[in-house]
Motif scaffolding. Structure first.
Motif, short mmCIF file in Angstrom:
data_model
loop_
_atom_site.label_atom_id
_atom_site.label_comp_id
_atom_site.label_asym_id
_atom_site.label_seq_id
_atom_site.Cartn_x
_atom_site.Cartn_y
_atom_site.Cartn_z
N GLY A 16 0.76 -1.24 0.00
CA GLY A 16 0.00 0.00 0.00
C GLY A 16 0.79 1.28 0.00
N TYR A 17 2.11 1.22 0.17
CA TYR A 17 2.91 2.44 0.17
C TYR A 17 4.33 2.12 -0.29
N PRO A 18 5.14 3.14 -0.59
CA PRO A 18 6.48 2.85 -1.13
C PRO A 18 7.40 2.22 -0.10
N SER A 19 8.40 1.51 -0.58
CA SER A 19 9.49 1.07 0.28
C SER A 19 10.35 2.30 0.63
N PRO A 20 10.95 2.30 1.81
CA PRO A 20 11.70 3.49 2.23
C PRO A 20 13.16 3.50 1.77
N ILE A 21 13.62 4.69 1.41
CA ILE A 21 15.05 4.96 1.34
C ILE A 21 15.41 5.48 2.73
N LEU A 22 16.13 4.70 3.50
CA LEU A 22 16.43 5.08 4.88
C LEU A 22 17.38 6.29 4.92
N PRO A 23 17.39 7.02 6.01
CA PRO A 23 18.25 8.21 6.09
C PRO A 23 19.72 7.93 5.80
N ASN A 24 20.19 6.69 6.06
CA ASN A 24 21.60 6.35 5.77
C ASN A 24 21.82 5.91 4.32
N GLY A 25 20.75 5.95 3.50
CA GLY A 25 20.89 5.59 2.09
C GLY A 25 20.53 4.15 1.77
N ALA A 26 20.26 3.33 2.78
CA ALA A 26 19.87 1.94 2.52
C ALA A 26 18.53 1.90 1.80
N LEU A 27 18.44 1.05 0.77
CA LEU A 27 17.19 0.84 0.04
C LEU A 27 16.50 -0.36 0.66
N LEU A 28 15.51 -0.09 1.51
CA LEU A 28 14.84 -1.16 2.25
C LEU A 28 13.62 -1.62 1.47
N SER A 29 13.82 -2.56 0.57
CA SER A 29 12.70 -3.10 -0.20
C SER A 29 11.82 -3.94 0.72
N LEU A 30 10.56 -3.55 0.87
CA LEU A 30 9.65 -4.25 1.76
C LEU A 30 8.96 -5.39 1.02
N PRO A 31 9.16 -6.64 1.46
CA PRO A 31 8.50 -7.77 0.80
C PRO A 31 6.99 -7.70 1.00
N ILE A 32 6.25 -8.10 -0.02
CA ILE A 32 4.79 -7.98 0.02
C ILE A 32 4.20 -8.95 1.05
N PRO A 33 3.00 -8.65 1.56
CA PRO A 33 2.35 -9.56 2.51
C PRO A 33 2.09 -10.93 1.89
N ASP A 34 2.18 -11.97 2.71
CA ASP A 34 1.94 -13.34 2.24
C ASP A 34 1.55 -14.19 3.44
N GLN A 35 0.26 -14.44 3.59
CA GLN A 35 -0.24 -15.18 4.75
C GLN A 35 0.14 -16.65 4.72
#
Length: 276
Positions: A16-35
């Motif tokens: 539902g929203y973008p993955s974050p670029i953390l303040p230290n520059g890390a690209l935190l790709s959030l895996p999609i939900p999977d029950q």
């Protein structure tokens, strides 16, 4: 060598929203939900903090299909691609992997994807800033953009059906669940320990933010890309020559993987991205 641009991570319907670029520059790709998965956001770690805790400071709900649900430590996720060795405790012989099935896998098969080819994973990212003890999305980066965040060069391809025995280190992979094994064409792509052209570098991994990883053209919506000129005239699956506009390349919403028949220039572009 073929290059596959593969769209992964949270989007407007899954998460539902973008993955974050953390303040230290890390690209935190959030895996999609999977029950159906046994892996939770609480299981995944970055900088000694769980994904769940990072996510919960940004938003306390998560979108699954058309519904928003409470995000809690037991919320399960589809960790795929799995290309960061540090997000979980790993068993011996673990390697980076990516799974696919159904129509998307049929597309990869029809395009002749094979060992030696390279996945470049991209997703929808937005900058974040530190605010007191939590991270929040940067109000100056309202829409986010498509960014390449990781890679995998294929060494092995494993077809996983209900009777397939996989190595112990693959048992928790989301494409090895009881339900996923029943999916048509269910397949796992396994990376080599090292790149075929540079044995000093891993055959899989993630990137720190760099403007050269950004696909989206500055000032435009995320699906309008600023691809290098070397891509012009090259077949990109799901796209047509009309995808090229005056000032940008219009990527399609349909399709998870875009397979590119490479020229030498595109191969060199890919190698430079990874070797940076």
């Amino acid at each position: 060598m073929k290059i596959i641009l593969s769209r992964k991570g949270f989007d407007s319907s899954a998460g539902g929203y973008p993955s974050p670029i953390l303040p230290n520059g890390a690209l935190l790709s959030l895996p999609i939900p999977d029950q159906d998965s046994s892996i939770t956001y609480e299981d995944l770690i970055i900088n000694e903090t769980s994904f769940y805790k990072k996510m919960h400071t940004m938003k306390k709900t998560i979108k699954i299909g058309k519904k928003w649900s409470e995000l809690n430590p037991q919320s399960c996720c589809h960790l795929d691609p799995d290309i960061d060795a540090n997000v979980m405790t790993r068993t011996e012989n673990w390697r980076g992997t990516f799974g696919q099935s159904g129509a998307a896998q049929k597309h990869l098969t029809n395009q002749g994807v094979e060992p030696g080819d390279v996945f470049l994973f991209f997703g929808w990212f937005r900058k974040t800033i530190q605010k007191e003890n939590r991270i929040v999305f940067d109000p100056n980066d309202r829409n986010g953009r498509h960014i390449i965040y990781g890679y995998l060069q294929i060494e092995d391809i494993i077809r996983v059906n209900p009777t397939t025995r996989v190595p112990d280190w693959l048992n928790r992979h989301p494409h090895c669940t009881h339900l996923k094994r029943k999916s048509k064409g269910n397949t796992i792509y396994v990376a080599g320990q090292n790149l075929s052209w540079n044995k000093r570098l891993s055959g899989y991994g993630t990137f720190i933010y760099d403007k050269r990883l950004v696909l989206t053209k500055e000032g435009m919506t995320k699906s309008c890309w600023a691809l290098p000129n070397c891509f012009k005239g090259v077949d990109i699956s799901y796209h047509k020559p009309t995808s090229w506009k005056d000032q940008y390349f219009q990527s399609v919403a349909r399709g998870q993987e875009f397979v590119i028949d490479c020229t030498d220039d595109i191969v060199q572009w890919t190698k430079k991205i990874i070797e940076r």
